[in-house]
Design a protein around this motif. Structure first.
Motif, PDB file in Angstrom:
ATOM      1  N   LEU A 164       0.836  -1.204   0.000  1.00 54.14           N
ATOM      2  CA  LEU A 164       0.000   0.000   0.000  1.00 54.14           C
ATOM      3  C   LEU A 164       0.871   1.255   0.000  1.00 54.14           C
ATOM      4  CD1 LEU A 164      -2.788  -1.070   2.524  1.00 54.14           C
ATOM      5  CD2 LEU A 164      -3.022  -0.784   0.044  1.00 54.14           C
ATOM      6  N   PHE A 165       1.965   1.204   0.764  1.00 54.40           N
ATOM      7  CA  PHE A 165       2.907   2.337   0.785  1.00 54.40           C
ATOM      8  C   PHE A 165       3.478   2.567  -0.608  1.00 54.40           C
ATOM      9  CE2 PHE A 165       7.244   3.888   0.933  1.00 54.40           C
ATOM     10  CZ  PHE A 165       7.145   5.014   1.739  1.00 54.40           C
ATOM     11  N   TYR A 166       3.965   1.483  -1.240  1.00 50.04           N
ATOM     12  CA  TYR A 166       4.570   1.611  -2.560  1.00 50.04           C
ATOM     13  C   TYR A 166       3.545   2.048  -3.607  1.00 50.04           C
ATOM     14  CZ  TYR A 166       8.940  -0.598  -1.018  1.00 50.04           C
ATOM     15  OH  TYR A 166      10.131  -0.866  -0.406  1.00 50.04           O
ATOM     16  N   ARG A 167       2.317   1.576  -3.489  1.00 49.52           N
ATOM     17  CA  ARG A 167       1.285   1.964  -4.454  1.00 49.52           C
ATOM     18  C   ARG A 167       0.988   3.466  -4.346  1.00 49.52           C
ATOM     19  NH1 ARG A 167      -4.585  -0.903  -4.469  1.00 49.52           N
ATOM     20  NH2 ARG A 167      -4.756   0.295  -2.535  1.00 49.52           N
ATOM     21  N   THR A 168       0.902   3.955  -3.113  1.00 47.50           N
ATOM     22  CA  THR A 168       0.693   5.389  -2.904  1.00 47.50           C
ATOM     23  C   THR A 168       1.839   6.200  -3.509  1.00 47.50           C
ATOM     24  OG1 THR A 168      -0.549   4.998  -0.869  1.00 47.50           O
ATOM     25  CG2 THR A 168       0.384   7.194  -1.168  1.00 47.50           C
ATOM     26  N   LEU A 169       3.061   5.725  -3.261  1.00 46.52           N
ATOM     27  CA  LEU A 169       4.247   6.394  -3.789  1.00 46.52           C
ATOM     28  C   LEU A 169       4.214   6.430  -5.320  1.00 46.52           C
ATOM     29  CD1 LEU A 169       6.825   7.548  -2.292  1.00 46.52           C
ATOM     30  CD2 LEU A 169       7.970   5.449  -3.016  1.00 46.52           C
ATOM     31  N   TYR A 170       3.857   5.310  -5.926  1.00 46.71           N
ATOM     32  CA  TYR A 170       3.831   5.189  -7.386  1.00 46.71           C
ATOM     33  C   TYR A 170       2.847   6.176  -8.009  1.00 46.71           C
ATOM     34  CZ  TYR A 170       2.876   3.135 -11.978  1.00 46.71           C
ATOM     35  OH  TYR A 170       2.692   2.940 -13.328  1.00 46.71           O
ATOM     36  N   PHE A 171       1.629   6.214  -7.491  1.00 49.77           N
ATOM     37  CA  PHE A 171       0.612   7.074  -8.092  1.00 49.77           C
ATOM     38  C   PHE A 171       0.852   8.550  -7.768  1.00 49.77           C
ATOM     39  CE2 PHE A 171      -1.799   3.057  -8.418  1.00 49.77           C
ATOM     40  CZ  PHE A 171      -2.131   3.147  -9.761  1.00 49.77           C
ATOM     41  N   GLU A 172       1.478   8.817  -6.640  1.00 50.65           N
ATOM     42  CA  GLU A 172       1.821  10.202  -6.326  1.00 50.65           C
ATOM     43  C   GLU A 172       2.825  10.732  -7.348  1.00 50.65           C
ATOM     44  OE1 GLU A 172       1.281  13.697  -4.347  1.00 50.65           O
ATOM     45  OE2 GLU A 172       0.275  11.804  -3.817  1.00 50.65           O
ATOM     46  N   MET A 211      13.641 -20.556   0.112  1.00 52.42           N
ATOM     47  CA  MET A 211      12.794 -19.507   0.660  1.00 52.42           C
ATOM     48  C   MET A 211      11.803 -19.062  -0.413  1.00 52.42           C
ATOM     49  SD  MET A 211      15.661 -17.166   2.593  1.00 52.42           S
ATOM     50  CE  MET A 211      14.432 -15.921   3.003  1.00 52.42           C
ATOM     51  N   LEU A 212      10.590 -18.694  -0.001  1.00 51.20           N
ATOM     52  CA  LEU A 212       9.602 -18.170  -0.933  1.00 51.20           C
ATOM     53  C   LEU A 212       9.032 -16.865  -0.392  1.00 51.20           C
ATOM     54  CD1 LEU A 212       9.204 -21.559  -1.047  1.00 51.20           C
ATOM     55  CD2 LEU A 212       7.587 -20.853  -2.813  1.00 51.20           C
ATOM     56  N   TYR A 213       8.809 -15.926  -1.264  1.00 54.58           N
ATOM     57  CA  TYR A 213       8.164 -14.696  -0.837  1.00 54.58           C
ATOM     58  C   TYR A 213       7.476 -14.031  -2.018  1.00 54.58           C
ATOM     59  CZ  TYR A 213      12.106 -12.076  -2.830  1.00 54.58           C
ATOM     60  OH  TYR A 213      13.043 -11.552  -3.685  1.00 54.58           O
ATOM     61  N   LYS A 214       6.415 -13.304  -1.741  1.00 62.01           N
ATOM     62  CA  LYS A 214       5.672 -12.581  -2.768  1.00 62.01           C
ATOM     63  C   LYS A 214       6.441 -11.335  -3.166  1.00 62.01           C
ATOM     64  CE  LYS A 214       1.949 -10.212  -1.601  1.00 62.01           C
ATOM     65  NZ  LYS A 214       0.556  -9.788  -1.285  1.00 62.01           N
ATOM     66  N   HIS A 215       6.475 -11.054  -4.462  1.00 64.80           N
ATOM     67  CA  HIS A 215       7.070  -9.805  -4.906  1.00 64.80           C
ATOM     68  C   HIS A 215       6.068  -8.682  -4.648  1.00 64.80           C
ATOM     69  CE1 HIS A 215       9.563  -7.072  -7.269  1.00 64.80           C
ATOM     70  NE2 HIS A 215       8.423  -6.578  -7.715  1.00 64.80           N
ATOM     71  N   TYR A 216       6.487  -7.696  -3.854  1.00 66.05           N
ATOM     72  CA  TYR A 216       5.583  -6.604  -3.505  1.00 66.05           C
ATOM     73  C   TYR A 216       5.281  -5.742  -4.732  1.00 66.05           C
ATOM     74  CZ  TYR A 216       6.215  -7.621   1.466  1.00 66.05           C
ATOM     75  OH  TYR A 216       6.215  -8.216   2.707  1.00 66.05           O
ATOM     76  N   ARG A 217       4.012  -5.615  -5.022  1.00 66.02           N
ATOM     77  CA  ARG A 217       3.583  -4.805  -6.154  1.00 66.02           C
ATOM     78  C   ARG A 217       3.922  -3.329  -5.943  1.00 66.02           C
ATOM     79  NH1 ARG A 217      -2.203  -7.651  -5.612  1.00 66.02           N
ATOM     80  NH2 ARG A 217      -1.360  -7.673  -3.489  1.00 66.02           N
ATOM     81  N   TYR A 218       4.252  -2.665  -7.038  1.00 68.54           N
ATOM     82  CA  TYR A 218       4.583  -1.232  -7.075  1.00 68.54           C
ATOM     83  C   TYR A 218       5.930  -0.899  -6.435  1.00 68.54           C
ATOM     84  CZ  TYR A 218      -0.208  -0.529  -8.637  1.00 68.54           C
ATOM     85  OH  TYR A 218      -1.381  -0.575  -9.355  1.00 68.54           O
TER      86      TYR A 218
END
Length: 353
Positions: free
Chosen positions: A20-28, A81-88
């Motif tokens: 959510l932080f990265y998405r806000t940053l991207y659209f800003e 190890m497995l992890y989701k790639h954070y969108r944005y």
């Protein structure tokens, strides 16, 4: 605790705080470029530091361009190890000591590997070897996750799924381990439900942390490789897999596996539209072996299989795999395996009994 399939789906698709932080940053940045720098200066730096968030505009130094294996795996016994790639997440070029398997679960992702741009789509499984500069970017609701594997574990699991000393083994080893720029392998699995389910099971097992999870993960990884090779071995993309004529190296190797008894360099080159000299160079660069070495490997592999699984005589096996002379067959077999065909058969059956 074992997750249900529904819990897993919710975990993948739900945006967490960092996303959510990265998405806000991207659209800003996208919608208000003129005030974006000021916006960044007003961000909570303590929160960014605490959660190790990446904000390029606030970075005074480079951002994690190299990841060591011992640091990523924290000196634990974990090999996978497995992890989701954070969108944005802002894209950044990096490399590491371990293998990374990028799995596109839904939608698509942009990636750059040693400066080569790719758009990966749903079902693509991309193997990125150690010491390969790359970046990943997802700037919509697409879903991707990564499987990180220690180098030793990758070798022990991946190459167990390949027939020993086969042409494909040498091809994959060449792509994954030769120090040429841009190495990668992409399996295009489209919407294969078996591959998708196996990837889900891997991730669910990893998140569950149940007893014997290490053994389960290793076994499931071997099965994943086997499924990729069985069902999608003819649909692989790599920097070495295709030439300017569009021919796939795996197609060439599959052709040789089917026609090894009688295939000659000249006839095979003609079949794929090459001169003999160019085809010979192409084979050597793509697999690390000569044409004759590949044919010999396939013949001996099939001879070993016949010795293990049938009661055919040496002369019959010699004819079956395409050797003109039993003496030549015997000499070649002993030179490669350190024993005669009869000794090989006896040793195998002693081990099985």
């Amino acid at each position: 605790m074992q997750l249900t399939r529904e819990d897993f789906q919710k975990f993948l698709y739900t945006y967490n705080e960092d996303e959510l932080f990265y998405r806000t940053l991207y659209f800003e940045k996208k919608e208000h470029p003129e005030t974006f720098h000021k916006f960044c200066l007003n961000l909570d730096c303590d929160l960014i530091s605490r959660r190790q968030l990446y904000v390029p505009e606030l970075q005074k130094e480079g951002w994690h361009s190299y990841f060591e294996e011992k640091a990523m795996f924290c000196d634990t016994a974990d090999n996978i190890m497995l992890y989701k790639h954070y969108r944005y997440t802002p894209e950044f070029i990096h490399e590491h000591e371990f293998f990374e398997i990028l799995c596109i679960y839904d939608g698509q992702a942009h990636t750059s590997i040693q400066g080569i741009e790719h758009t990966l789509h749903k079902g693509d499984v991309c193997i990125i070897p150690p010491h390969t500069k790359h970046s990943i970017g997802i700037f919509d609701d697409s879903i991707a996750f990564n499987i990180l594997i220690r180098g030793s574990t990758f070798q022990s699991t991946f190459f167990q799924s390949l027939t020993e000393d086969s042409a494909l083994t040498h091809f994959f080893a060449h792509v994954l381990y030769r120090k040429t720029e841009g190495n990668y392998l992409i399996f295009h699995t489209a919407n294969d439900p078996q591959i998708r389910e196996m990837l889900e099971n891997l991730y669910i097992e990893y998140l569950g942390h149940e007893k014997y999870s290490y053994t389960f993960l290793n076994s499931m990884l071997i099965l994943l490789w086997a499924m990729l090779l069985r069902y999608h071995g003819g649909n692989i993309e790599s920097i070495l897999a295709k030439d300017t004529s569009g021919n796939s190296m795996t197609d060439i190797l599959n052709y040789l596996s089917q026609h090894y008894q009688t295939a000659t360099l000249r006839e095979t080159a003609s079949h794929f539209g090459y001169s003999s000299s160019h085809f010979s160079t192409l084979i050597k660069e793509g697999t690390g072996q000569t044409f004759l070495q590949i044919i010999r490997s396939i013949k001996l592999e099939q001879a070993c299989r016949a010795l293990r699984e049938t009661s055919l005589s040496n002369i019959a096996i010699c004819e079956l795999v395409g050797y003109d002379s039993p003496e030549h067959f015997m000499r070649t077999f002993k030179k490669n395996y350190g024993m005669t065909p009869g000794e090989y058969r006896k040793k195998y059956h002693e081990q099985e009994s």
